[in-house]
Write an enzyme that holds these catalytic residues in place. Structure first.
Site, PDB file in Angstrom:
ATOM      1  N   GLU A 272       0.827  -1.224   0.000  1.00 56.63           N
ATOM      2  CA  GLU A 272       0.000   0.000   0.000  1.00 56.63           C
ATOM      3  C   GLU A 272       0.854   1.263   0.000  1.00 56.63           C
ATOM      4  O   GLU A 272       0.630   2.182   0.776  1.00 56.63           O
ATOM      5  CB  GLU A 272      -0.978  -0.001   1.191  1.00 56.63           C
ATOM      6  CG  GLU A 272      -2.167  -0.910   0.937  1.00 56.63           C
ATOM      7  CD  GLU A 272      -3.333  -0.689   1.892  1.00 56.63           C
ATOM      8  OE1 GLU A 272      -3.300   0.274   2.674  1.00 56.63           O
ATOM      9  OE2 GLU A 272      -4.267  -1.504   1.837  1.00 56.63           O
TER      10      GLU A 272
HETATM   11  C1  LIG Z   1       3.129  -9.192   0.180  1.00 54.30           C
HETATM   12  C2  LIG Z   1       2.646  -8.188  -0.795  1.00 54.30           C
HETATM   13  C3  LIG Z   1       1.289  -8.057  -1.048  1.00 54.30           C
HETATM   14  C4  LIG Z   1       0.825  -7.165  -2.013  1.00 54.30           C
HETATM   15  N1  LIG Z   1      -0.508  -7.139  -2.341  1.00 54.30           N
HETATM   16  C5  LIG Z   1      -0.904  -6.384  -3.405  1.00 54.30           C
HETATM   17  C6  LIG Z   1      -2.258  -6.477  -3.886  1.00 54.30           C
HETATM   18  O1  LIG Z   1      -3.093  -7.173  -3.331  1.00 54.30           O
HETATM   19  N2  LIG Z   1      -2.591  -5.746  -4.979  1.00 54.30           N
HETATM   20  C7  LIG Z   1      -1.693  -4.949  -5.614  1.00 54.30           C
HETATM   21  O2  LIG Z   1      -2.042  -4.347  -6.612  1.00 54.30           O
HETATM   22  N3  LIG Z   1      -0.417  -4.823  -5.181  1.00 54.30           N
HETATM   23  C8  LIG Z   1      -0.006  -5.540  -4.099  1.00 54.30           C
HETATM   24  N4  LIG Z   1       1.296  -5.454  -3.663  1.00 54.30           N
HETATM   25  C9  LIG Z   1       2.215  -4.540  -4.322  1.00 54.30           C
HETATM   26  C10 LIG Z   1       2.731  -3.404  -3.467  1.00 54.30           C
HETATM   27  O3  LIG Z   1       1.762  -2.424  -3.300  1.00 54.30           O
HETATM   28  C11 LIG Z   1       4.013  -2.922  -4.139  1.00 54.30           C
HETATM   29  O4  LIG Z   1       4.986  -3.892  -3.861  1.00 54.30           O
HETATM   30  C12 LIG Z   1       4.464  -1.586  -3.685  1.00 54.30           C
HETATM   31  O5  LIG Z   1       3.592  -0.614  -4.138  1.00 54.30           O
HETATM   32  C13 LIG Z   1       5.883  -1.239  -4.160  1.00 54.30           C
HETATM   33  O6  LIG Z   1       6.124  -1.602  -5.481  1.00 54.30           O
HETATM   34  P1  LIG Z   1       7.459  -2.438  -5.830  1.00 54.30           P
HETATM   35  O7  LIG Z   1       7.530  -3.557  -4.870  1.00 54.30           O
HETATM   36  O8  LIG Z   1       7.425  -2.757  -7.264  1.00 54.30           O
HETATM   37  O9  LIG Z   1       8.643  -1.467  -5.494  1.00 54.30           O
HETATM   38  P2  LIG Z   1       9.309  -0.312  -6.462  1.00 54.30           P
HETATM   39  O10 LIG Z   1       8.230   0.507  -7.017  1.00 54.30           O
HETATM   40  O11 LIG Z   1      10.242  -0.980  -7.399  1.00 54.30           O
HETATM   41  O12 LIG Z   1      10.107   0.521  -5.413  1.00 54.30           O
HETATM   42  C14 LIG Z   1      11.417   0.169  -4.957  1.00 54.30           C
HETATM   43  C15 LIG Z   1      11.851   1.181  -3.900  1.00 54.30           C
HETATM   44  O13 LIG Z   1      11.926   2.472  -4.482  1.00 54.30           O
HETATM   45  C16 LIG Z   1      11.198   3.387  -3.682  1.00 54.30           C
HETATM   46  N5  LIG Z   1      10.664   4.425  -4.560  1.00 54.30           N
HETATM   47  C17 LIG Z   1       9.940   4.280  -5.693  1.00 54.30           C
HETATM   48  N6  LIG Z   1       9.651   5.486  -6.220  1.00 54.30           N
HETATM   49  C18 LIG Z   1      10.206   6.406  -5.411  1.00 54.30           C
HETATM   50  C19 LIG Z   1      10.257   7.833  -5.393  1.00 54.30           C
HETATM   51  N7  LIG Z   1       9.667   8.578  -6.318  1.00 54.30           N
HETATM   52  N8  LIG Z   1      10.911   8.441  -4.383  1.00 54.30           N
HETATM   53  C20 LIG Z   1      11.508   7.715  -3.417  1.00 54.30           C
HETATM   54  N9  LIG Z   1      11.494   6.380  -3.383  1.00 54.30           N
HETATM   55  C21 LIG Z   1      10.850   5.741  -4.352  1.00 54.30           C
HETATM   56  C22 LIG Z   1      10.135   2.569  -3.003  1.00 54.30           C
HETATM   57  O14 LIG Z   1       9.727   3.190  -1.799  1.00 54.30           O
HETATM   58  C23 LIG Z   1      10.874   1.281  -2.737  1.00 54.30           C
HETATM   59  O15 LIG Z   1      11.590   1.396  -1.543  1.00 54.30           O
HETATM   60  C24 LIG Z   1       1.754  -6.336  -2.683  1.00 54.30           C
HETATM   61  C25 LIG Z   1       3.116  -6.444  -2.398  1.00 54.30           C
HETATM   62  C26 LIG Z   1       3.571  -7.346  -1.473  1.00 54.30           C
HETATM   63  C27 LIG Z   1       5.029  -7.443  -1.220  1.00 54.30           C
END
Ligand SMILES: Cc1cc2nc3c(=O)[nH]c(=O)nc-3n(C[C@H](O)[C@H](O)[C@H](O)COP(=O)(O)OP(=O)(O)OC[C@H]3O[C@@H](n4cnc5c(N)ncnc54)[C@H](O)[C@@H]3O)c2cc1C
Length: 805
Positions: free
Chosen positions: A500
């Site tokens: 989230e």
């Molecule tokens: C267990 C689990 C359950 C989930 N359930 C759902 C679900 O039900 N439905 C759904 O749609 N999604 C779900 N997600 C997805 C979740 O919301 C995403 O993992 C999350 O939004 C982050 O995306 P990412 O993991 O691709 O990280 P990335 O977007 O690749 O980010 C990597 C890092 O970069 C940082 N970052 C990115 N952009 C910026 C910026 N502009 N400035 C500073 N820092 C930045 C982030 O904070 C993070 O630390 C789930 C994820 C997990 C792990």
């Protein structure tokens, strides 16, 4: 003349302090003029110049026609160049939700009486009954270790969750759901989380962003009729698929696509969507029967209008629809809730049935998601974090009493006292934030900035608490098995941090970015005025902003110089000084924030280290407000007083560190120097909670049974016979009763009546020498057996071990 100048200064300061900018300029100018008329002046030219400047400022701030033509007309074009450039999705995200107490904090003059008068509605009778009935029963039936081993909830637990309508907590009763308040919803998730994160996530997801919530707010009558009852009764298991490999934090970059086309189905022509998507990390996906999907809608053949790219749209897709690839599972840190990828290849669904809200909501998906998240972020993950924190408090308070090393319960060592105080203090603070925020939601607010604060800072609080708890339990926290609930909470921490909206992004970009635009009394108005080239609106906003800055600067300075004593605070509060200090920091935050915006303009958006610190300052202003409010609303016991002071002190310290961090790194050094002089004239004087206060807080969760129970009232306490928390609670009872007997024996050793001897040998000596009675001896033995049980860790046969998860 000097008297006139002094009077002018005092009048100006007094009026500006109360927020009256225009009156301040007028009064100061009038005082100078009067002084001139009555007493004459030694330096007429200087005097005249001062008076003219003051009157000009008063005229400019008070006569719109004048300032519009003399100033605003020229400032507006320049202003347009420094405003942050916002994309459509950013703008929608920023506009979502409402502004509440965060607006007061941003404005630099919080009205504490208003906050204290706000009533957080208690649970209603049927909500409390559910918590005491179905939730207790669910927790009793759950065996989290077994859940880990079978890598799923047992079928009877799934059945119980569905039957008792755990999946329909947010769905109103008229649609067959439980229609719970935000507070009830949060407390249910917290209690389940204290028992099993897997079960908590399973219950949490259908009640947060997903088909249920989207249908409730945006669905057509037919869609509500078709799905809400089934969702509430658990006949459908929903999931919501937004994230994909290309679209994580930048979810709006989704490449999932729905193309409008016509097909003949069963002999009839159907206007539908051909969907292609690749989603991952989707919670409940492997078992979901109804998929909520976010995708970009295209209409290349212009079947529904002139525009081809209609933007992000949300639709419902039943699992049985051909073309869906579903069922694979991810393994999120070993926590066995259902989570997995979903793909869709040329999946065809009828447009009017599938698009949530029908045609009227095509292209509105991003707004729908942002609005839902504005409220949802305050509930799910904060509730999960509080469950983990309260569990850690409960476990560590008992364990540090029961576990002895060097002949002493480890809780008596100062080294352990320190993390214990952090665990208890943060648990108090996190629960306080939950109570107030859910109260706001139940009053109809959707405070987006506060939701983001709760999501990021409460999951971070959980990380700190669980780390401390692991250190305190040491080896016994590391050996996994049915006895060790903490290790399973540890597994869940990175999940809370990531989902989230990952915390780094939320802290460094969203909290302050959204706060600066939404909570600031004038920035949004300035942006809108520039966008619409509305000079009159711009003029009102910019001069309102200048007035705000000038008055808050005076206020911040006077409060800093007076040690916050000039700030108004609730008279009857014994935490009055904390209210005053927060008022001071609110004014300081307002001018630091305005200076950062004013000197960096749109580039502040990229200066995430600065905006992250500003987010910290705002977040801890809010969290401290929650603490003061909680203390005000609950019985004023001594343990509550200590906990509230500990938490508020920590917040003040963190606000100070955050503001100093901004000042140390603000590129315009002279502005930073002036600000430092205004808000920290005597240096950084706030300290973290003292050792003494920490000791008081730690002692309370070690020795005061009621304080520990009150602080952890959401935790499910298993029966005494169950390994883990159940056995620990029982051992604690016995250990506490044994303490006076052990003290007797120690005193006898000290007095030389008994020889020094380890463990039960000393009991034997004490009994033989008549220092303790037979009954006392038996109680010591019982306590020792109970201790042995709770310090034991699990060990497995190698064959069993090979199959463990
Ligand atoms: C267990 C689990 C359950 C989930 N359930 C759902 C679900 O039900 N439905 C759904 O749609 N999604 C779900 N997600 C997805 C979740 O919301 C995403 O993992 C999350 O939004 C982050 O995306 P990412 O993991 O691709 O990280 P990335 O977007 O690749 O980010 C990597 C890092 O970069 C940082 N970052 C990115 N952009 C910026 C910026 N502009 N400035 C500073 N820092 C930045 C982030 O904070 C993070 O630390 C789930 C994820 C997990 C792990």
């Amino acid at each position: 003349m000097w008297i006139a100048a002094l009077v002018a200064l005092v009048l100006f300061a007094a009026l500006a302090f109360r927020g009256f900018g225009f009156l301040a300029w007028v009064a100061a100018g009038a005082a100078l003029l009067l002084g001139w008329r009555i007493g004459g002046v030694a330096h007429p030219a200087l005097f005249l110049a001062c008076t003219v400047v003051l009157i000009a400022l008063a005229a400019l701030s008070g006569v719109p026609l004048l300032r519009r033509n003399l100033v605003s007309r020229f400032v507006m074009p320049a202003f347009a160049n420094v405003l942050p450039r916002l994309g459509a999705t950013e703008r929608i995200a920023l506009e979502a939700g409402s502004v509440w107490w965060d607006g007061d904090l941003f404005g630099g003059m919080p009205d504490w009486n208003k906050l204290l008068a706000f009533r957080v509605p208690p649970l209603r009778a049927h909500e409390q009954a559910f918590l005491d009935g179905a939730v207790e029963e669910l927790c009793r039936r759950l065996d989290d270790w077994e859940v880990y081993q079978r890598r799923d909830l047992p079928p009877e637990i799934w059945e119980f969750i569905r039957r008792e309508r755990f999946l329909g907590m947010i769905i109103p009763e008229e649609h067959g759901g439980l229609g719970f308040s935000a507070l009830a919803h949060s407390r249910v998730v917290t209690r389940i989380a204290s028992r099993s994160v897997t079960a908590a996530v399973t219950v949490m997801v259908p009640n947060s962003l997903g088909p249920g919530e989207l249908l409730l707010h945006y669905g057509t009558a037919a869609q509500k009729q078709a799905w809400l009852g089934r969702l509430a009764r658990g006949e459908e298991i929903p999931c919501f698929a937004l994230t994909g490999p290309e679209a994580g934090s930048d979810a709006a970059a989704t490449q999932s696509e729905g193309v409008v086309e016509k097909r003949v189905v069963d002999g009839a022509e159907v206007l539908g969507l051909r969907l292609n998507w690749n989603k991952r990390y989707i919670t409940l996906a492997p078992v979901a029967t109804l998929i909520g999907l976010a995708f970009r809608l295209r209409d290349p053949d212009h079947l529904i209008g002139d525009v081809e790219d209609r933007g992000i749209t949300c639709a419902l897709v039943p699992r049985a629809t051909p073309g869906i690839g579903i069922g694979l599972r991810h393994d999120p840190m070993g926590v066995p809730f259902m989570n997995g990828p979903i793909t869709g290849t040329d999946v065809f669904v009828p447009l009017d049935e599938a698009v949530i809200g029908g045609r009227a909501q095509i292209g509105n998906g991003w707004r729908m998601l942002m609005e839902s998240l504005a409220a949802g972020r305050s509930i799910s993950l904060p509730a999960l974090s509080i469950g983990a924190a309260q569990l850690a408090t409960r476990i560590c308070g008992a364990y540090a009493t029961v576990r002895e090393q060097f002949d002493t319960p480890i809780g008596r060592f100062e080294g352990i006292e320190e993390p214990l105080a952090r665990i208890a203090g943060l648990t108090y603070l996190m629960t306080a934030a939950r109570n107030l925020t859910c109260g706001a939601l139940d009053a109809g607010e959707k405070p987006a900035v506060i939701g983001n604060i709760c999501k990021a800072y409460l999951t971070d609080g959980m990380r700190q608490v669980i780390t401390d708890a692991m250190d305190i339990r040491a080896g016994s926290a590391i050996q996994r098995g049915p006895r060790n609930a903490l290790a399973r909470a540890w597994d869940a921490v990175p999940i809370g941090i990531t989902v989230e909206g990952a915390n780094i992004l939320t802290r460094s970009m969203i909290v302050y970015g959204q706060g600066a635009i939404r909570c600031h009394p004038f920035v949004q108005k300035e942006i809108d005025a520039v966008a619409h080239a509305d000079l009159a609106a711009f003029d009102r906003a910019i001069f309102g902003h200048i007035n705000l800055f000038a008055t808050r600067a005076v206020r911040a300075k006077l409060l800093a110089w007076s040690g916050s004593r000039l700030a108004g605070a609730p008279e009857d509060s014994d935490l009055r000084r904390f209210h005053q200090h927060l008022s001071r920091f609110s004014a300081a935050f307002a001018i630091v924030s305005d200076t950062a915006m004013g000197t960096l303009g749109g580039s502040l958006k990229r200066r995430e280290k600065l905006s992250g610190r500003l987010a910290d300052a705002l977040a801890y202003l809010y969290l401290a407000s929650c603490v003061l409010k909680r203390y005000h609303d609950e019985p004023k016991t001594r343990p509550n007083h200590a906990l509230a002071r500990w938490s508020a002190q920590l917040c003040l310290y963190r606000i100070q560190e955050a503001l100093i961090g901004v000042l140390d790194n603000l590129p315009l050094r002279w502005a930073a120097a002036l600000l430092r002089l205004a808000i920290f004239p005597l240096g950084a004087r706030f300290r973290p909670p003292s050792d003494r206060l920490g000791a008081e807080v730690a002692r309370d969760i070690l020795e005061d049974r009621e304080a520990r129970t009150t602080l952890t009232r959401d935790v499910f306490v298993p029966p005494a016979g169950e390994p883990g928390l159940g056995a620990l609670e029982a051992a604690l009872d016995k250990a506490v009763r044994a303490i006076p007997i052990e003290t007797k024996l120690r005193d006898a050793v000290r007095a030389g009546t008994l020889d020094r001897a380890p463990g039960h040998m000393l009991d034997d000596l004490g009994l033989a020498a008549g220092v303790i009675s037979r009954a006392e001896y038996d109680l010591l033995n019982e306590a020792r057996d109970a201790r042995d049980e709770v310090i034991a860790v699990d060990a497995f046969d190698p064959e069993v071990f090979r199959h463990l998860h």
